[in-house]
Write an enzyme that holds these catalytic residues in place. Structure first.
Site, mmCIF file in Angstrom:
data_model
loop_
_atom_site.group_PDB
_atom_site.id
_atom_site.type_symbol
_atom_site.label_atom_id
_atom_site.label_comp_id
_atom_site.label_asym_id
_atom_site.label_seq_id
_atom_site.Cartn_x
_atom_site.Cartn_y
_atom_site.Cartn_z
ATOM 1 N NE ARG A 37 -1.348 2.512 2.840
ATOM 2 C CZ ARG A 37 -0.781 3.678 3.161
ATOM 3 N NH1 ARG A 37 -0.634 4.642 2.430
ATOM 4 N NH2 ARG A 37 -0.410 3.919 4.348
ATOM 5 C CG ASP A 38 3.091 4.295 3.130
ATOM 6 O OD1 ASP A 38 3.251 5.438 2.209
ATOM 7 O OD2 ASP A 38 2.952 4.611 4.447
ATOM 8 C CG HIS B 84 2.961 4.790 9.174
ATOM 9 N ND1 HIS B 84 2.380 3.900 8.574
ATOM 10 C CD2 HIS B 84 3.445 5.701 8.514
ATOM 11 C CE1 HIS B 84 2.502 4.234 6.938
ATOM 12 N NE2 HIS B 84 3.224 5.276 7.020
ATOM 13 C CG HIS C 255 7.471 7.802 6.090
ATOM 14 N ND1 HIS C 255 7.351 7.236 4.620
ATOM 15 C CD2 HIS C 255 6.237 7.404 6.647
ATOM 16 C CE1 HIS C 255 6.132 6.763 4.321
ATOM 17 N NE2 HIS C 255 5.445 6.837 5.303
ATOM 18 C CB CYS D 197 2.334 10.536 1.550
ATOM 19 S SG CYS D 197 1.071 11.653 0.973
ATOM 20 C CG ASN E 126 6.545 3.256 4.924
ATOM 21 O OD1 ASN E 126 6.320 3.834 3.842
ATOM 22 N ND2 ASN E 126 5.610 3.320 6.002
HETATM 23 N N1 COA Z 1 -13.016 4.610 -4.582
HETATM 24 C C1 COA Z 1 -13.188 4.777 -6.002
HETATM 25 N N2 COA Z 1 -13.450 5.852 -6.705
HETATM 26 C C2 COA Z 1 -13.758 7.007 -5.711
HETATM 27 C C3 COA Z 1 -13.614 6.960 -4.608
HETATM 28 C C4 COA Z 1 -13.231 5.887 -3.958
HETATM 29 N N3 COA Z 1 -13.055 5.594 -2.530
HETATM 30 N N4 COA Z 1 -13.731 8.293 -3.734
HETATM 31 C C5 COA Z 1 -14.056 8.827 -4.765
HETATM 32 N N5 COA Z 1 -14.113 8.257 -5.988
HETATM 33 C C6 COA Z 1 -14.320 8.966 -7.216
HETATM 34 C C7 COA Z 1 -15.524 9.448 -7.498
HETATM 35 O O1 COA Z 1 -16.434 8.500 -7.995
HETATM 36 C C8 COA Z 1 -15.217 10.488 -8.740
HETATM 37 O O2 COA Z 1 -15.317 9.851 -10.006
HETATM 38 P P1 COA Z 1 -15.648 10.331 -11.145
HETATM 39 O O3 COA Z 1 -14.875 11.694 -11.288
HETATM 40 O O4 COA Z 1 -15.477 9.332 -12.409
HETATM 41 O O5 COA Z 1 -17.291 10.845 -10.795
HETATM 42 C C9 COA Z 1 -13.856 10.865 -8.381
HETATM 43 O O6 COA Z 1 -13.283 9.849 -7.651
HETATM 44 C C10 COA Z 1 -14.219 12.225 -7.698
HETATM 45 O O7 COA Z 1 -14.867 12.294 -6.546
HETATM 46 P P2 COA Z 1 -14.892 13.150 -5.089
HETATM 47 O O8 COA Z 1 -15.933 12.680 -4.157
HETATM 48 O O9 COA Z 1 -14.904 14.386 -5.676
HETATM 49 O O10 COA Z 1 -13.686 12.948 -4.638
HETATM 50 P P3 COA Z 1 -12.381 13.576 -4.598
HETATM 51 O O11 COA Z 1 -11.833 14.048 -6.163
HETATM 52 O O12 COA Z 1 -12.633 15.010 -3.588
HETATM 53 O O13 COA Z 1 -11.211 12.630 -4.006
HETATM 54 C C11 COA Z 1 -10.510 11.064 -2.100
HETATM 55 C C12 COA Z 1 -11.253 12.383 -2.657
HETATM 56 C C13 COA Z 1 -9.914 11.113 -0.877
HETATM 57 C C14 COA Z 1 -11.093 9.997 -2.553
HETATM 58 C C15 COA Z 1 -9.200 11.078 -3.179
HETATM 59 O O14 COA Z 1 -8.616 12.295 -3.250
HETATM 60 C C16 COA Z 1 -8.076 10.014 -2.855
HETATM 61 O O15 COA Z 1 -8.417 8.782 -2.996
HETATM 62 N N6 COA Z 1 -7.152 10.271 -2.484
HETATM 63 C C17 COA Z 1 -5.934 9.621 -2.423
HETATM 64 C C18 COA Z 1 -5.387 9.889 -0.931
HETATM 65 C C19 COA Z 1 -4.260 8.746 -0.567
HETATM 66 O O16 COA Z 1 -4.702 7.508 -0.466
HETATM 67 N N7 COA Z 1 -3.122 9.212 -0.256
HETATM 68 C C20 COA Z 1 -2.039 8.562 0.080
HETATM 69 C C21 COA Z 1 -2.255 7.690 1.234
HETATM 70 S S1 COA Z 1 -2.202 8.666 2.649
HETATM 71 ZN ZN ZN Z 2 3.338 6.297 5.284
#
Ligand code: COA
Ligand code: ZN
Length: 311
Positions: free
Chosen positions: A13-14, A204, A206, A237, A246
């Site tokens: 994952r990370d 956790h 890094h 990240c 990490n």
């Molecule tokens: N799984 C699948 N698709 C998702 C989802 C999820 N959990 N959450 C949102 N989406 C999709 C929506 O369906 C939408 O799709 P579309 O553009 O085709 O309609 C799109 O993503 C945007 O949705 P929205 O609700 O506006 O979310 P957002 O753009 O504000 O994104 C997060 C919010 C948090 C879901 C997104 O920024 C994200 O996944 N970030 C990753 C964070 C991460 O893992 N960081 C590293 C580890 S800490």
């Molecule tokens: Zn981390």
């Protein structure tokens, strides 16, 4: 001594979320299946984030469906929102790891919303899960934010308290970009252990600035028994400037084992896996013990040593 420690490997994952090349699904599955036989308490398999945000983990369902689960190992997944929780349910994850930042700026960068909106969203997830699956909450940038700087311990404790009040099983205190120092870790861990004796507390770290193992030591000496680590020291990240790996699971476990802690891990198996990692990801990895060998892997002395001895 022989305190029992519990390790969670987060490499798939990370680690994999930040790789530039997509790791084929079957390689992920094979690696997780091998990690399952090393003695980990937990494996963070993947994340149910938006595939647009984290394309490297867009195969989350497939990976969860293909791994062979070993009894006694918990298969946890990162869940950012309600949609993620629905997907994690369908995949029968053993634990949902919700995530938010203790820094407003990092939360906006990573999750595209402010902390209060995140907290409200995660509260809704916890309500929706309704204790059917244990919840862990990861509090990112708890020891400092690469954009904002200091994050006060009071802020971390405040969010910890709010999640504790919602009935979560555990909290992971994350040093997302390697800003923590051992003294800070000691103070944070002592305070949290005292204030939340019933919570599973995980640290956790890094190794961005080379302080990773020193911080593990400070935490374990403060009484922490749960740690995240990443095979080979991969990780980071994508929404944190300058983020890097990490702590390497095998380096941390090797150190703690040498000190007499019971890590539950088969170290030679783990190091064998770490040595395969560069082939899987296509580049060198930071972990050191896999390169150097364990302290008890001895080398033959050069021939002249015997001659000198015989004199
Ligand atoms: N799984 C699948 N698709 C998702 C989802 C999820 N959990 N959450 C949102 N989406 C999709 C929506 O369906 C939408 O799709 P579309 O553009 O085709 O309609 C799109 O993503 C945007 O949705 P929205 O609700 O506006 O979310 P957002 O753009 O504000 O994104 C997060 C919010 C948090 C879901 C997104 O920024 C994200 O996944 N970030 C990753 C964070 C991460 O893992 N960081 C590293 C580890 S800490
Ligand atoms: Zn981390």
């Amino acid at each position: 001594m022989m305190t029992r420690l519990y390790f969670n490997d987060v490499v798939t994952r990370d680690g994999f979320q930040i790789e530039t090349n997509f790791i084929p699904t079957d390689d992920k599955v094979k690696l997780i299946d091998a990690l399952s036989h090393c003695g980990f308490a937990k494996i963070e398999v993947t994340s149910f984030t938006s595939p647009k945000a984290i394309p490297m983990l867009r195969d989350a369902e497939e990976v969860m469906g293909k791994i062979q689960r070993v009894p006694g190992v918990e298969y946890t997944v990162l869940v950012p929102n309600l949609r993620g929780a629905e997907r994690a349910f369908e995949s029968k994850a053993d634990e949902f790891n919700l995530v938010m930042s203790t820094s407003e700026t990092h939360n906006l960068a990573n999750l595209r919303m402010g902390r209060e909106k995140s907290f409200a969203g995660l509260s809704a997830v916890i309500q929706y899960v309704d204790a059917r699956v244990p919840i862990n909450v990861s509090l990112s940038t708890a020891f400092g934010c690469p954009m904002e700087g200091e994050v006060s311990q009071a802020v971390v404790e405040e969010f910890a308290q709010r999640f504790a009040d919602l009935g979560v099983r555990g909290l992971t205190i994350c040093d997302t970009t390697g800003m923590a120092n051992p003294e800070q870790v000691k103070q944070m861990c002592e305070a949290l252990l005292k204030r939340f004796p019933a919570l599973q507390l995980t640290l956790h770290f890094h190794n961005t600035r080379g302080m990773g193992l020193a911080n593990v030591l400070a935490a374990v000496q403060a009484g922490i028994v749960r740690f995240d680590g990443s095979l080979g020291g991969l990780g980071g990240c994508p929404y944190a400037p300058g983020a890097s790996g990490n702590i390497s699971s095998e380096d941390a476990i090797h150190m703690l084992d040498a000190m007499g802690y019971d890590t539950g891990i088969n170290i030679s198996k783990l190091i064998g896996l770490a040595r395969q990692l560069p082939t899987i990801v296509g580049h060198a990895v930071p972990g050191q013990v896999a390169k150097a060998g364990c302290t008890y892997d001895l080398h033959p002395a050069p021939p002249y040593v015997e001659e000198l001895r015989a004199r």
